[in-house]
Design a protein around this motif. Structure first.
Motif, short mmCIF file in Angstrom:
data_model
loop_
_atom_site.label_atom_id
_atom_site.label_comp_id
_atom_site.label_asym_id
_atom_site.label_seq_id
_atom_site.Cartn_x
_atom_site.Cartn_y
_atom_site.Cartn_z
N VAL A 94 -16.10 42.13 61.49
CA VAL A 94 -15.84 41.53 62.80
C VAL A 94 -15.47 42.64 63.79
O VAL A 94 -15.94 42.67 64.92
CB VAL A 94 -14.70 40.49 62.72
CG1 VAL A 94 -14.25 40.08 64.11
CG2 VAL A 94 -15.16 39.26 61.95
N THR A 126 -20.54 38.81 64.01
CA THR A 126 -19.93 37.48 63.95
C THR A 126 -20.87 36.55 63.21
O THR A 126 -22.07 36.54 63.45
CB THR A 126 -19.63 36.95 65.36
OG1 THR A 126 -18.70 37.82 65.98
CG2 THR A 126 -19.02 35.57 65.29
N HIS A 127 -20.32 35.78 62.31
CA HIS A 127 -21.09 34.92 61.43
C HIS A 127 -20.80 33.47 61.79
O HIS A 127 -19.65 33.08 61.86
CB HIS A 127 -20.65 35.21 59.99
CG HIS A 127 -21.49 34.56 58.95
ND1 HIS A 127 -21.41 34.89 57.62
CD2 HIS A 127 -22.44 33.60 59.03
CE1 HIS A 127 -22.28 34.15 56.93
NE2 HIS A 127 -22.90 33.37 57.77
N ARG A 187 -10.15 29.50 71.82
CA ARG A 187 -9.08 30.51 71.82
C ARG A 187 -9.17 31.41 70.57
O ARG A 187 -8.86 32.59 70.62
CB ARG A 187 -7.75 29.77 71.77
CG ARG A 187 -6.73 30.26 72.75
CD ARG A 187 -5.44 29.56 72.48
NE ARG A 187 -5.14 28.57 73.49
CZ ARG A 187 -4.11 27.72 73.39
NH1 ARG A 187 -3.35 27.72 72.31
NH2 ARG A 187 -3.88 26.86 74.34
N CYS A 188 -9.59 30.80 69.47
CA CYS A 188 -9.66 31.57 68.22
C CYS A 188 -10.74 32.64 68.28
O CYS A 188 -10.76 33.54 67.44
CB CYS A 188 -9.93 30.64 67.04
SG CYS A 188 -8.60 29.47 66.80
N GLY A 189 -11.64 32.54 69.27
CA GLY A 189 -12.64 33.59 69.41
C GLY A 189 -12.07 34.85 70.02
O GLY A 189 -12.74 35.86 70.13
N TYR A 247 -9.78 36.68 68.86
CA TYR A 247 -9.10 37.53 67.88
C TYR A 247 -10.01 38.59 67.28
O TYR A 247 -11.19 38.36 67.05
CB TYR A 247 -8.53 36.67 66.76
CG TYR A 247 -7.06 36.47 66.93
CD1 TYR A 247 -6.17 36.99 66.03
CD2 TYR A 247 -6.57 35.80 68.03
CE1 TYR A 247 -4.81 36.83 66.19
CE2 TYR A 247 -5.22 35.63 68.20
CZ TYR A 247 -4.34 36.15 67.27
OH TYR A 247 -3.01 36.00 67.43
N ARG A 248 -9.46 39.72 67.02
CA ARG A 248 -10.14 40.78 66.27
C ARG A 248 -9.14 41.37 65.29
O ARG A 248 -8.04 41.72 65.70
CB ARG A 248 -10.59 41.90 67.20
CG ARG A 248 -11.73 41.56 68.11
CD ARG A 248 -13.06 41.53 67.35
NE ARG A 248 -14.12 41.08 68.22
CZ ARG A 248 -14.77 41.88 69.05
NH1 ARG A 248 -14.50 43.14 69.08
NH2 ARG A 248 -15.72 41.41 69.83
N GLY A 249 -9.55 41.47 64.04
CA GLY A 249 -8.69 42.12 63.04
C GLY A 249 -7.28 41.57 63.03
O GLY A 249 -6.33 42.31 62.86
N ARG A 265 -4.96 39.61 68.86
CA ARG A 265 -5.61 39.12 70.04
C ARG A 265 -6.12 40.31 70.85
O ARG A 265 -5.43 41.30 70.98
CB ARG A 265 -4.61 38.32 70.87
CG ARG A 265 -5.26 37.46 71.89
CD ARG A 265 -4.23 36.61 72.55
NE ARG A 265 -3.53 37.35 73.56
CZ ARG A 265 -2.39 36.96 74.10
NH1 ARG A 265 -1.81 35.88 73.66
NH2 ARG A 265 -1.81 37.64 75.04
N PHE A 308 -7.13 37.96 76.88
CA PHE A 308 -6.96 36.53 77.07
C PHE A 308 -6.85 36.21 78.54
O PHE A 308 -5.80 36.30 79.14
CB PHE A 308 -5.71 36.04 76.33
CG PHE A 308 -5.59 34.55 76.31
CD1 PHE A 308 -6.71 33.75 76.11
CD2 PHE A 308 -4.36 33.94 76.48
CE1 PHE A 308 -6.60 32.38 76.08
CE2 PHE A 308 -4.25 32.56 76.44
CZ PHE A 308 -5.37 31.78 76.24
N ARG A 365 -17.79 29.72 70.55
CA ARG A 365 -16.63 30.40 69.98
C ARG A 365 -17.02 31.80 69.52
O ARG A 365 -16.28 32.77 69.69
CB ARG A 365 -16.13 29.56 68.80
CG ARG A 365 -14.77 29.90 68.28
CD ARG A 365 -14.33 28.86 67.28
NE ARG A 365 -15.15 28.89 66.06
CZ ARG A 365 -15.05 28.00 65.07
NH1 ARG A 365 -14.21 27.00 65.16
NH2 ARG A 365 -15.79 28.09 64.00
N ALA A 366 -18.23 31.89 68.94
CA ALA A 366 -18.70 33.20 68.47
C ALA A 366 -19.04 34.10 69.65
O ALA A 366 -18.83 35.31 69.61
CB ALA A 366 -19.92 33.02 67.58
N HIS A 374 -16.49 36.28 71.26
CA HIS A 374 -16.32 37.53 70.52
C HIS A 374 -17.10 38.69 71.11
O HIS A 374 -16.86 39.84 70.76
CB HIS A 374 -16.85 37.33 69.10
CG HIS A 374 -15.79 37.25 68.09
ND1 HIS A 374 -16.06 37.02 66.78
CD2 HIS A 374 -14.47 37.36 68.17
CE1 HIS A 374 -14.95 36.99 66.10
NE2 HIS A 374 -13.97 37.19 66.94
#
Lengths: 280, 321
Positions: A98, A103-104, A122-124, A126-128, A131, A134, A172-173, A176
Motif C-alpha cells: 500500500v 491498492t487492491h 475516510r478509511c481511504g 490511511y497509509r501504513g 493518516r 484529511f 475508497r481505493a 488512496h
C-alpha cells in the motif's frame, strides 16, 4: 507447458519498464496446496490488463500475492519473483505494498457494513497505519467519478445497493491515489447496465488519473473491451496472452468465452466445455 | 404502602447498586472494546482486573518485592502505565501470530492468559486479603438526598466510568482512528488492503482495554479496602452485563453493568431471608441467602440470550437478500 517456456513467451517486448512483473511465479497455500505454477506476467504503466479464466484458475491468487494480502491467507511465493517498479517485492506484506501505491479491491464488494459511506471513504486516508491527509479535497476524486455517493454519505454502507457498494469500494481505493489498482471481479452480481457503467468509469479513471489497472473478471467480453492486454489463466497457469484486441479475435476466446453466437459473454454459460483439451 | 423509611432504604441500596455497577462498567467496557475491535471474547478479563488490583499491592505496599515500593499516587500512575505496556506487549508476543487465524484460537489463548495471570498473582501474594496503602483506603463518602450516601470509591467509579463511556463513544464516532478500528473489526482484509495496520489496531485496542480494566480492578479493590482473589469473579459477572448491553456496544456494556450492579445489591438485600419481596406476593416462606444477588445477573444473562441475542445496543448483522 514447462516453466521455462512460459517465461520466454510471457516476456513482452516493450521499451518501458513494467509497473509490475511476475517472473515464473509459483504460489503455494498452506505449504502444500499449489495454487499457481510458474506464471509470468508484465503490466505496463498506464495499461489496463485483464486476467481471465474460470473459477479456481488462480486469478485472485495472483492479485493477492501482488497486493500482499495473500500472506494473511498463508499464501507464499515459493519460486520466481514479483518485481514492482524495478524493486523485488516477492512476499512483501500488504502494508508495504500500500505504501508503494498498490491498492487492491477485493472480490465481493467488501464495504465496512457498520460504517457510513463517509466513514468508509475516510478509511481511504490511511497509509501504513497512519493518516496521510484529511481535508475535503481528498474526497473530490471520489465524487468526481461517483457523484451518487455524495448523496448517501450518511447511509450505513451495509444498506447501500450493490451498485452503490461497488462504487464505494472503487471510490475508497481512489482516495488512496494508487499507482496500481488491482480489481477482483468488479462486475460480479451486478445488473448489465451497472456493469457497463463501472467499466466505463474504470476506463475514464485509467486515462485521466493515469492509474494502471489489473482486472480479474468473469465477464470476459466486457473486460477485454476495456483492457489493453489480456492473460487467460487456467489451472494456475497462463494459457494465452496477447493484446486485448488480438485476444478478442482468437478462436479459442471467441468460442469459449465470448460465445460464437456473440450474445453470451458469461463464462458460466459454457462451463461444461473442457477448454484445456482444445488448446493443447 | 411503602413507608418513607423503606423507600429511603431502597434508594440507598439502589445508589450502592449503581456504584457497584459503575465499577463493573469499567471492566465490562474493557471487555466490549476488545470484542468490538478484534472479535475476541476475552476470558482473561477478570484476571486482568485482578492484576490491576494487585499491582497496587505490589507497588504501593512493597508486599512480595519490597524495593518496588513507591508512594500511593505514583503506584496508581505506574499501574496505568503497566496496563498500557502490557497491552502492547500482549499484541507483540501473543496475538500477532494469530492474525488471520480463526478468532476461536485467540479466545482459547485468553483462557490460558487468564490462568497465567491468576496463577502469577497467587504465586506472588497467596490467597489472603491484602490491604491497600492508607492513602488509597477511602473513608469519605458523598451525601445524597433522602439520607443516602455513596462511598468514595463508588463515587470515583461513577464519575470515571461516565467520562470513559463518553470518551470512547466520541472516539469511535468522530475520530479517524476510531473509524479505522471499526473498519478493521468489520473486515480485517479489506482494511489491510487500504493500508490499515492490523497489528497497530490490535495493540491500541488491548492497551486501551487493559488500562481501563486495571483501573476498574484497582477501584474494585479500593471499595473493599484491599485486593482479594475474589476480584477474579468479576470476569464472569460482567459477561451478563455485556451480553445484556450487546457484546460490541460500549454504551451497552456501561448500561448493562449498571443493571447488573443494581440487581446484585437489590438481590442481596431484599432476598436475604427471602421475605421482603416475595412474601407479599406468594404466601410462602422462602429462605434465600444474600448470595441470591450473585445469581440474579446470571439469570438475566440466560433470559437475554434467549429473548434478545444481540442485546440492547448490539449491532445486528446486516443481511441483504
Amino acid at each position: 507447458m514447462t516453466a521455462s517456456e512460459t517465461t520466454e513467451t510471457a516476456t513482452r517486448e516493450e521499451p518501458d519498464r513494467p509497473v509490475v512483473e511476475l517472473d515464473n511465479v509459483e504460489i503455494v497455500y498452506d505449504r502444500h496446496f499449489l495454487a499457481v505454477q510458474g506464471i509470468s506476467m508484465a503490466v505496463d504503466e498506464g495499461d489496463i490488463v485483464a486476467l481471465l479464466g474460470p473459477n479456481g484458475a488462480g486469478k485472485s491468487t495472483v492479485l493477492k500475492m501482488i497486493s500482499g494480502i495473500g500472506r494473511t491467507e498463508r499464501g507464499e511465493v515459493t519460486r520466481g519473483s514479483v518485481v514492482y517498479d524495478g524493486e523485488d517485492v516477492t512476499n512483501d506484506g500488504a502494508n508495504e505494498m500500500v505504501d508503494r501505491g498498490v491498492t487492491h479491491i477485493l472480490e465481493g464488494r467488501r464495504v465496512f457494513e457498520d460504517l457510513t459511506v463517509e466513514e468508509n471513504l475516510r478509511c481511504g486516508l490511511y497509509r501504513g497505519g497512519r493518516r496521510v491527509r484529511f481535508d475535503e479535497d481528498d474526497y473530490r476524486i471520489a465524487f468526481e467519478y461517483f457523484p451518487q455517493l455524495e448523496e448517501i454519505l450518511d447511509l450505513k454502507a451495509g444498506y447501500a445497493s450493490g451498485g452503490q457498494q461497488q462504487m464505494l469500494v472503487v471510490a475508497r481505493a481512489l482516495i488512496h491515489r494508487p499507482r496500481l489498482l488491482l480489481l477482483d471481479e468488479p462486475s460480479l452480481g451486478l445488473a448489465p447496465k451497472l456493469v457497463r457503467d463501472i467499466f466505463e468509469t474504470l476506463v475514464e479513471i485509467n486515462r485521466e488519473e493515469n492509474i494502471t489497472m489489473m482486472i480479474a473478471d468473469q465477464n470476459a467480453k466486457r473486460t477485454l473491451e476495456t483492457a489493453d492486454y489480456g492473460y487467460v489463466m487456467e489451472n494456475g497457469q497462463v494459457e494465452l496472452h496477447d493484446p486485448a484486441d488480438v485476444l478478442v479475435d482468437r478462436e479459442e476466446i471467441k468460442e469459449f468465452y465470448l460465445g460464437t453466437s456473440g450474445d453470451s459473454s458469461q463464462y458460466t454459460d459454457i462451463r461444461h466445455y473442457k477448454i484445456r483439451k482444445r488448446w493443447t | 404502602m411503602v413507608s418513607a423509611a423503606e423507600s429511603a432504604t431502597l434508594f440507598q441500596i439502589a445508589v450502592e447498586g449503581v456504584g457497584l455497577g459503575a465499577l463493573y462498567a469499567l471492566v465490562a467496557m474493557g471487555f466490549a472494546l476488545i470484542y468490538k475491535v478484534t472479535g475476541v471474547l476475552n476470558f482473561a478479563q477478570g484476571q486482568i482486573a485482578l492484576v490491576g488490583a494487585y499491582l497496587i499491592v505490589l507497588l504501593g505496599t512493597g508486599e512480595a518485592i519490597d524495593w518496588l515500593q513507591v508512594s500511593a499516587p505514583v503506584a496508581v500512575a505506574a499501574a496505568v502505565v503497566v496496563g498500557i505496556v502490557l497491552g502492547i506487549l500482549l499484541e507483540r508476543v501473543v496475538f500477532r501470530p494469530f492474525i488471520g487465524e480463526p478468532v476461536l484460537s485467540v479466545i482459547i489463548v485468553t483462557l490460558a492468559l487468564g490462568g497465567i495471570f491468576s496463577g502469577f498473582v497467587n504465586f506472588l501474594f497467596g490467597q489472603n486479603f491484602k490491604g491497600y496503602p492508607d492513602a488509597l483506603v477511602l473513608d469519605w463518602s458523598v451525601g445524597l438526598p433522602l439520607g443516602a450516601s455513596i462511598p468514595g470509591s463508588y463515587a470515583i467509579a461513577v464519575l470515571l466510568s461516565l467520562v470513559i463511556v463518553a470518551a470512547l463513544m466520541l472516539f469511535f464516532r468522530y475520530t479517524v482512528t476510531g473509524s479505522i478500528l471499526r473498519a478493521a473489526a468489520s473486515d480485517e482484509q479489506a482494511a489491510m488492503v487500504l493500508g490499515v495496520s492490523i497489528e497497530r489496531t490490535i495493540a491500541v485496542a488491548w492497551a486501551l482495554s487493559i488500562t481501563i480494566t486495571t483501573v476498574g480492578g484497582m477501584l474494585l479493590a479500593m471499595s473493599s479496602g484491599g485486593a482479594s482473589v475474589s476480584i477474579e469473579d468479576t470476569g464472569i459477572i460482567i459477561l451478563a452485563a455485556v451480553v445484556f448491553g450487546g457484546l460490541d456496544s460500549i454504551p451497552g456494556a456501561f448500561v448493562g453493568a449498571i443493571v447488573v450492579g443494581l440487581l446484585r445489591e437489590l438481590g442481596s438485600y431484599y432476598f436475604e431471608g427471602g421475605t421482603a419481596i416475595v412474601a407479599p406476593v406468594v404466601d410462602v416462606q422462602l429462605n434465600f441467602g444474600p448470595g441470591f444477588g450473585n445469581i440474579l445477573p446470571l439469570i438475566l444473562l440466560l433470559v437475554v440470550i434467549v429473548v434478545k441475542p444481540y442485546g440492547l445496543f448490539g449491532t445486528e448483522r446486516i443481511e441483504r437478500l
